[in-house]
Structure formats: structure tokens, C-alpha cells
Design an enzyme around this catalytic site. Sequence first.
Site, PDB file in Angstrom:
ATOM      1  CB  ILE A 166      -0.946  -0.336   1.311  1.00 51.95           C
ATOM      2  CG1 ILE A 166      -0.418  -0.018   2.272  1.00 51.95           C
ATOM      3  CG2 ILE A 166      -1.715  -1.140   1.032  1.00 51.95           C
ATOM      4  CD1 ILE A 166      -1.378   0.713   3.664  1.00 51.95           C
ATOM      5  CB  ALA A 191      -2.248  -2.261  10.562  1.00 50.00           C
ATOM      6  CE1 TYR A 212      -0.741   0.335  15.493  1.00 47.82           C
ATOM      7  CE2 TYR A 212      -1.476   0.707  17.187  1.00 47.82           C
ATOM      8  CZ  TYR A 212      -2.178   0.135  16.079  1.00 47.82           C
ATOM      9  OH  TYR A 212      -2.754  -0.824  15.326  1.00 47.82           O
TER      10      TYR A 212
HETATM   11  N1  LIG Z   1      -3.243  -6.673  16.998  1.00 52.83           N
HETATM   12  C1  LIG Z   1      -3.712  -6.472  17.795  1.00 52.83           C
HETATM   13  O1  LIG Z   1      -3.905  -5.729  18.860  1.00 52.83           O
HETATM   14  C2  LIG Z   1      -5.058  -4.750  17.307  1.00 52.83           C
HETATM   15  C3  LIG Z   1      -5.873  -3.420  18.434  1.00 52.83           C
HETATM   16  C4  LIG Z   1      -5.715  -2.484  17.952  1.00 52.83           C
HETATM   17  C5  LIG Z   1      -6.105  -2.097  16.411  1.00 52.83           C
HETATM   18  N2  LIG Z   1      -5.331  -3.347  15.978  1.00 52.83           N
HETATM   19  C6  LIG Z   1      -5.199  -3.117  14.168  1.00 52.83           C
HETATM   20  O2  LIG Z   1      -5.969  -4.024  13.321  1.00 52.83           O
HETATM   21  C7  LIG Z   1      -5.781  -4.388  12.284  1.00 52.83           C
HETATM   22  C8  LIG Z   1      -4.983  -5.392  12.053  1.00 52.83           C
HETATM   23  O3  LIG Z   1      -3.808  -5.830  12.687  1.00 52.83           O
HETATM   24  P1  LIG Z   1      -3.001  -7.203  12.525  1.00 52.83           P
HETATM   25  O4  LIG Z   1      -3.164  -7.405  13.999  1.00 52.83           O
HETATM   26  O5  LIG Z   1      -3.983  -8.639  12.392  1.00 52.83           O
HETATM   27  O6  LIG Z   1      -2.578  -6.638  12.055  1.00 52.83           O
HETATM   28  P2  LIG Z   1      -1.005  -7.953  11.411  1.00 52.83           P
HETATM   29  O7  LIG Z   1      -1.159  -9.267  11.928  1.00 52.83           O
HETATM   30  O8  LIG Z   1       0.223  -7.119  11.803  1.00 52.83           O
HETATM   31  O9  LIG Z   1      -1.035  -7.658   9.978  1.00 52.83           O
HETATM   32  C9  LIG Z   1      -0.900  -6.483   8.958  1.00 52.83           C
HETATM   33  C10 LIG Z   1      -0.609  -7.027   7.756  1.00 52.83           C
HETATM   34  O10 LIG Z   1      -0.582  -6.274   7.257  1.00 52.83           O
HETATM   35  C11 LIG Z   1       0.681  -6.873   6.328  1.00 52.83           C
HETATM   36  N3  LIG Z   1       1.507  -5.564   5.719  1.00 52.83           N
HETATM   37  C12 LIG Z   1       2.302  -4.459   6.489  1.00 52.83           C
HETATM   38  N4  LIG Z   1       2.770  -3.374   5.789  1.00 52.83           N
HETATM   39  C13 LIG Z   1       2.164  -3.268   4.190  1.00 52.83           C
HETATM   40  C14 LIG Z   1       2.168  -3.146   3.744  1.00 52.83           C
HETATM   41  N5  LIG Z   1       2.616  -1.668   3.528  1.00 52.83           N
HETATM   42  N6  LIG Z   1       1.603  -3.129   1.923  1.00 52.83           N
HETATM   43  C15 LIG Z   1       0.469  -4.053   2.725  1.00 52.83           C
HETATM   44  N7  LIG Z   1       0.648  -4.691   2.957  1.00 52.83           N
HETATM   45  C16 LIG Z   1       1.375  -5.321   4.384  1.00 52.83           C
HETATM   46  C17 LIG Z   1       1.418  -7.187   6.468  1.00 52.83           C
HETATM   47  O11 LIG Z   1       3.056  -7.819   5.435  1.00 52.83           O
HETATM   48  P3  LIG Z   1       3.634  -8.504   6.048  1.00 52.83           P
HETATM   49  O12 LIG Z   1       3.425  -9.321   7.509  1.00 52.83           O
HETATM   50  O13 LIG Z   1       3.960  -9.626   5.195  1.00 52.83           O
HETATM   51  O14 LIG Z   1       4.637  -7.360   6.928  1.00 52.83           O
HETATM   52  C18 LIG Z   1       0.266  -8.546   6.952  1.00 52.83           C
HETATM   53  O15 LIG Z   1      -0.217  -9.216   6.426  1.00 52.83           O
HETATM   54  C19 LIG Z   1      -4.774  -3.667  11.961  1.00 52.83           C
HETATM   55  O16 LIG Z   1      -5.320  -1.869  11.281  1.00 52.83           O
HETATM   56  C20 LIG Z   1      -4.507  -2.765  13.502  1.00 52.83           C
HETATM   57  O17 LIG Z   1      -3.883  -1.842  13.485  1.00 52.83           O
HETATM   58  C21 LIG Z   1      -5.022  -5.010  15.865  1.00 52.83           C
END
Ligand SMILES: NC(=O)c1ccc[n+]([C@@H]2O[C@H](COP(=O)([O-])OP(=O)(O)OC[C@H]3O[C@@H](n4cnc5c(N)ncnc54)[C@H](OP(=O)(O)O)[C@@H]3O)[C@@H](O)[C@H]2O)c1
Length: 283
Positions: free
Chosen positions: A36, A58, A123
Site C-alpha cells: 500500500i 497495518a 503508532y
Molecule cells: N493486533 C492488535 O492487538 C490490534 C489492536 C487494535 C487494532 N488493530 C488493528 O487491526 C488491524 C489488523 O491488525 P493485525 O493484528 O491483524 O495485523 P498484523 O497481523 O500485523 O497484519 C498486518 C498485515 O499487514 C501487512 N502489511 C504491512 N505493511 C504492508 C504494506 N506496506 N502493504 C501491504 N501490506 C502490508 C503485513 O504483511 P507482512 O506480515 O508481510 O509484513 C500483514 O499481513 C490493523 O489495522 C491494526 O492496526 C490491531
Amino acid sequence: MIILMGADGMLGSMLASQMAARSMVFTPCTFPTYDITRPETLRPLARLHPAVIINATAYTAVDLAETEPEKAYSVNAEGVKTLALFAKEIGARLIHFSTDYVFSGQSSQGYFESDPTEPQSVYGQTKLAGEQAIRDILPVSQWIILRTAWLYGPNGKNFVQTMLTLAQQGKPLRVVNDQIGCPTYSGDLAQWTLDLLSTSAAGIYHAVNDGACSWYEFANTIFEKQNLKVTVFPVTSDAFPTVARRPAYSILNARRLSHALNCPIRKWPEALSEYLASFTLRA
Ligand SMILES: NC(=O)c1ccc[n+]([C@@H]2O[C@H](COP(=O)([O-])OP(=O)(O)OC[C@H]3O[C@@H](n4cnc5c(N)ncnc54)[C@H](OP(=O)(O)O)[C@@H]3O)[C@@H](O)[C@H]2O)c1
């Protein structure tokens, strides 16, 4: 036709499996083929004429973001802006995810969607900038932002996984008792997201399981449900200094989501039980 960005992340993989189970037509996109922060990698997707883009990508390394803010900003703010511009150009609805970290964590009431934001970390600032980019670029009817918190589920580093791994070492654990939040199962968040697609929902929604607890209570509940005898000592955040400041009391009120879905949001311990049952089966 739906485009799913970040299809191999914790939430993205859950969305992918639920969309497949619902026989929804979607294209899973993963990094680095679809990046992205590089608009040219998104261009080929226009030919698919998607009606919806779900952005589960993200930069989620909360502490690392403090020392590499440009990287966090390029994904969570600039990258989201790129996606919003792309959605505008092709007329697609954009579904995006944000966080309780956009708030200060000082409210004892819990946060509604309209409450003032005040991120305490890089963040949180970058996620808020991503929200703002969407609001600036797209009419409200064309986007949904789901703010979630304390997310756990398969295919990702998360607190439940960490506690179960630590429990295997058989030592007493010390867990923070002065940060309160809403543990949320990725399976529930994915289900709410997909259910919202068939409604006229628009704007920001707080999307967390019902109820709140401290990390200490969360850990004890995990161990109780797994019948694990682990001694857990409550400690204050000072015992585990982190680079990034975290909200102390970040309870999100999900009433608006519940109304939009016309159903109650289930309690976090119930959702945790479902996850742990599937976790045991897979182990
Ligand atoms: N985890 C939590 O506790 C939490 C809490 C509150 C909100 N959120 C939000 O919930 C959403 C999902 O979080 P999650 O925990 O599922 O995140 P995650 O497991 O870290 O997954 C993020 C994904 O984004 C990909 N990514 C990173 N940089 C990118 C780029 N430049 N272009 C395209 N893809 C990219 C990563 O790919 P790679 O693995 O290859 O880098 C990974 O597949 C996010 O918006 C996060 O901010 C999460």
C-alpha cells in the site's frame, strides 16, 4: 467482488477464511506483491472492478514505531491515503481498521466513536492520521472504520498465544494489572465486518467484544479456561517499561456496532472460550 488487503495477517487471514466459508467472491492480496506504500502495485487491481476494498494491512509494531516513525507513518497514514484515493478513483467502498490507541486512555467512562482523540504513541498517531486521510478523501457513505483493541486469534503474535507459551515453562508469571482494555477475538471482528457489508453502515464503529479487564485478569481467565495451574502475580506497568506509552483505561463502547448489526455483542470470556476450543483442536 471484494479485494482483501493484508490477507495473511492475523485479522486478514481470519477474514479470508470466513469469506471463503461464506462463498464470497474475493481476491486476497499480500505484501510485498501488493504494497500500500507503492501505488503502482495496486493499479492492476482496478481491472477487477471491486465494489469493496477491505484493508487489513497495518504497521502494528507499537514499540518499534517510536524509533522508526517514518516507516509506521508510511504504512498507517500514507499507505491508507493511497488506498482511499484508489477507492475514490474506482468507486469502491473502503473498510478499514483502527485502534483504541487513538485515545489517551484517561477516560473512566469508556469511549464512544465521537469522543476526542488524543494518541499517546507514534503508532496511535499514525493510525489516527490514516483515519483522517479516509475522512478527508471519501464521502462518509463510502467508508467504514472499525476501531478494535487487544486483538487475538490464529496466525498472529498476540497475548493469548504468549501466555500459553509462557505457561509451558512452569514458572510463576508477573502480569500488568493497571491497564484495562477490551480483549477481542479476530473471529468475531471478521464476522461483524462481513455482516456490516450487507448493511448501509457508514463511518466509525467501535468493534470490540463486550466487557473489559486488565491484562492480569485476561491471563488468569485464559489459564482457568485451559485448566492450567499457573501462578500469576499482578504488577503495575512500571515493572515492564515499554518504549511506547499505552492507554491505561481504553474501553471502547460498541453500542453503535450492536445497533448496526441489530444484535448484541458477545462478552469477551465467551469469545475467548471459542478461540481456545479451536486452538486446542489445532495444537
Ligand atoms: N493486533 C492488535 O492487538 C490490534 C489492536 C487494535 C487494532 N488493530 C488493528 O487491526 C488491524 C489488523 O491488525 P493485525 O493484528 O491483524 O495485523 P498484523 O497481523 O500485523 O497484519 C498486518 C498485515 O499487514 C501487512 N502489511 C504491512 N505493511 C504492508 C504494506 N506496506 N502493504 C501491504 N501490506 C502490508 C503485513 O504483511 P507482512 O506480515 O508481510 O509484513 C500483514 O499481513 C490493523 O489495522 C491494526 O492496526 C490491531
